[in-house]
Design a protein around this motif. Structure first.
Motif, short mmCIF file in Angstrom:
data_model
loop_
_atom_site.label_atom_id
_atom_site.label_comp_id
_atom_site.label_asym_id
_atom_site.label_seq_id
_atom_site.Cartn_x
_atom_site.Cartn_y
_atom_site.Cartn_z
N LYS A 73 62.79 -0.56 44.37
CA LYS A 73 63.19 -0.63 45.77
C LYS A 73 64.71 -0.84 45.82
O LYS A 73 65.29 -1.45 44.93
CB LYS A 73 62.48 -1.78 46.47
CG LYS A 73 60.98 -1.63 46.47
CD LYS A 73 60.44 -1.96 47.82
CE LYS A 73 58.93 -1.80 47.84
NZ LYS A 73 58.52 -0.59 48.46
N ALA A 74 65.32 -0.33 46.85
CA ALA A 74 66.77 -0.47 47.01
C ALA A 74 67.14 -1.94 47.19
O ALA A 74 66.42 -2.68 47.88
CB ALA A 74 67.24 0.34 48.21
N PRO A 75 68.25 -2.38 46.61
CA PRO A 75 68.72 -3.75 46.84
C PRO A 75 68.98 -3.97 48.34
O PRO A 75 69.36 -3.04 49.05
CB PRO A 75 70.03 -3.82 46.06
CG PRO A 75 69.95 -2.72 45.05
CD PRO A 75 69.12 -1.65 45.68
N ALA A 76 68.79 -5.18 48.79
CA ALA A 76 68.94 -5.50 50.22
C ALA A 76 70.35 -5.18 50.74
O ALA A 76 70.50 -4.80 51.90
CB ALA A 76 68.62 -6.96 50.46
N SER A 77 71.36 -5.30 49.89
CA SER A 77 72.74 -5.07 50.32
C SER A 77 73.08 -3.59 50.48
O SER A 77 74.04 -3.24 51.16
CB SER A 77 73.71 -5.69 49.31
OG SER A 77 73.54 -5.07 48.04
N LEU A 78 72.31 -2.71 49.85
CA LEU A 78 72.65 -1.29 49.80
C LEU A 78 72.44 -0.61 51.15
O LEU A 78 71.34 -0.60 51.69
CB LEU A 78 71.82 -0.60 48.72
CG LEU A 78 72.23 0.81 48.35
CD1 LEU A 78 73.65 0.83 47.79
CD2 LEU A 78 71.26 1.40 47.35
N ARG A 79 73.52 -0.04 51.70
CA ARG A 79 73.45 0.68 52.98
C ARG A 79 73.24 2.18 52.78
O ARG A 79 72.56 2.82 53.54
CB ARG A 79 74.73 0.48 53.79
CG ARG A 79 74.93 -0.88 54.34
CD ARG A 79 76.11 -0.97 55.31
NE ARG A 79 77.38 -0.48 54.78
CZ ARG A 79 77.94 0.68 55.11
NH1 ARG A 79 77.39 1.49 55.96
NH2 ARG A 79 79.11 1.04 54.57
N SER A 80 73.89 2.73 51.72
CA SER A 80 73.85 4.17 51.52
C SER A 80 73.93 4.54 50.06
O SER A 80 74.64 3.90 49.29
CB SER A 80 75.04 4.84 52.22
OG SER A 80 74.99 4.68 53.61
N ILE A 81 73.20 5.61 49.72
CA ILE A 81 73.35 6.27 48.44
C ILE A 81 73.67 7.73 48.75
O ILE A 81 72.94 8.38 49.50
CB ILE A 81 72.06 6.21 47.59
CG1 ILE A 81 71.74 4.79 47.18
CG2 ILE A 81 72.20 7.09 46.36
CD1 ILE A 81 70.47 4.66 46.35
N ILE A 82 74.76 8.22 48.20
CA ILE A 82 75.13 9.62 48.36
C ILE A 82 74.63 10.34 47.12
O ILE A 82 75.04 10.02 46.01
CB ILE A 82 76.65 9.78 48.51
CG1 ILE A 82 77.15 8.96 49.71
CG2 ILE A 82 77.03 11.25 48.64
CD1 ILE A 82 78.64 8.76 49.75
N VAL A 83 73.71 11.29 47.31
CA VAL A 83 73.12 12.03 46.20
C VAL A 83 73.71 13.43 46.21
O VAL A 83 73.63 14.13 47.21
CB VAL A 83 71.58 12.10 46.30
CG1 VAL A 83 71.00 12.84 45.11
CG2 VAL A 83 70.98 10.70 46.42
N GLY A 84 74.31 13.83 45.09
CA GLY A 84 74.92 15.15 45.02
C GLY A 84 74.92 15.69 43.62
O GLY A 84 74.34 15.10 42.71
N GLY A 85 75.58 16.82 43.44
CA GLY A 85 75.74 17.39 42.12
C GLY A 85 74.67 18.38 41.72
O GLY A 85 74.84 19.10 40.74
N ASP A 86 73.58 18.43 42.44
CA ASP A 86 72.49 19.35 42.12
C ASP A 86 71.50 19.36 43.28
O ASP A 86 71.60 18.56 44.20
CB ASP A 86 71.79 18.92 40.83
CG ASP A 86 70.99 20.05 40.17
OD1 ASP A 86 70.94 21.16 40.75
OD2 ASP A 86 70.43 19.82 39.10
N PHE A 87 70.53 20.24 43.19
CA PHE A 87 69.49 20.35 44.20
C PHE A 87 68.64 19.08 44.20
O PHE A 87 68.25 18.59 43.14
CB PHE A 87 68.61 21.57 43.89
CG PHE A 87 67.42 21.71 44.80
CD1 PHE A 87 67.58 22.11 46.11
CD2 PHE A 87 66.16 21.41 44.33
CE1 PHE A 87 66.48 22.23 46.95
CE2 PHE A 87 65.05 21.53 45.16
CZ PHE A 87 65.22 21.94 46.47
N LEU A 88 68.34 18.56 45.38
CA LEU A 88 67.47 17.39 45.52
C LEU A 88 66.12 17.85 46.06
O LEU A 88 66.02 18.23 47.24
CB LEU A 88 68.10 16.37 46.47
CG LEU A 88 67.27 15.12 46.76
CD1 LEU A 88 67.02 14.33 45.48
CD2 LEU A 88 67.99 14.25 47.79
N PRO A 89 65.08 17.86 45.23
CA PRO A 89 63.76 18.28 45.70
C PRO A 89 63.27 17.38 46.84
O PRO A 89 63.46 16.16 46.81
CB PRO A 89 62.87 18.12 44.47
CG PRO A 89 63.80 18.13 43.30
CD PRO A 89 65.06 17.51 43.81
#
Length: 100
Positions: A73-89
Motif C-alpha cells: 500500500k502507498a505510504p500515508a505521506s505519498l500524494r503522487s507517483i508519476i509513472v513513465g518511461g514505458d507503456f503502463l498496462p
C-alpha cells in the motif's frame, strides 16, 4: 502536479533518465528535499519512503509491477507517483490504484 516547497521527492530513477533528472530540477527550483532511492530494492524503497515521509516520486512500470506484486500500500505521506518511461498496462494501473 500541485508541487510546493514542502514536498519531499523520492529519487527512484537514475539521473540520466528524464524521470530522475526531472526530480532534481523540480526539487532545485522549489527548494525541496530529495531522498535517494535509486538502488532498487522494493522493501527498502517502501521502508525509506515511509520513514522519510516522501510526498512525490517518479517510477517506471517495472517498478510499479514490483510494488503491486508485493501488495504494498502507498505510504500515508505519498500524494503522487508519476509513472513513465514505458507503456503502463491498464490492469497494472488499476491494481496499483486499488492499493492507494
Amino acid at each position: 502536479f500541485s508541487l510546493t516547497s514542502a514536498d519531499i521527492w523520492g529519487l527512484s530513477l537514475p539521473v540520466y533518465h528524464v524521470g530522475g533528472l526531472s526530480v532534481l530540477v523540480r526539487a532545485k527550483l522549489l527548494g525541496n528535499k530529495v531522498i535517494d532511492l535509486r538502488k532498487w530494492d522494493v522493501n527498502r524503497w517502501l521502508e525509506t519512503m515511509t520513514k522519510e515521509k516522501v510526498t512525490i516520486t517518479t517510477i517506471v512500470p517495472t517498478q510499479l509491477y514490483d510494488l503491486v506484486r508485493e501488495n504494498f500500500k502507498a505510504p500515508a505521506s505519498l500524494r503522487s507517483i508519476i509513472v513513465g518511461g514505458d507503456f503502463l498496462p491498464l490492469e497494472l494501473e488499476n491494481r496499483a490504484l486499488g492499493l492507494g
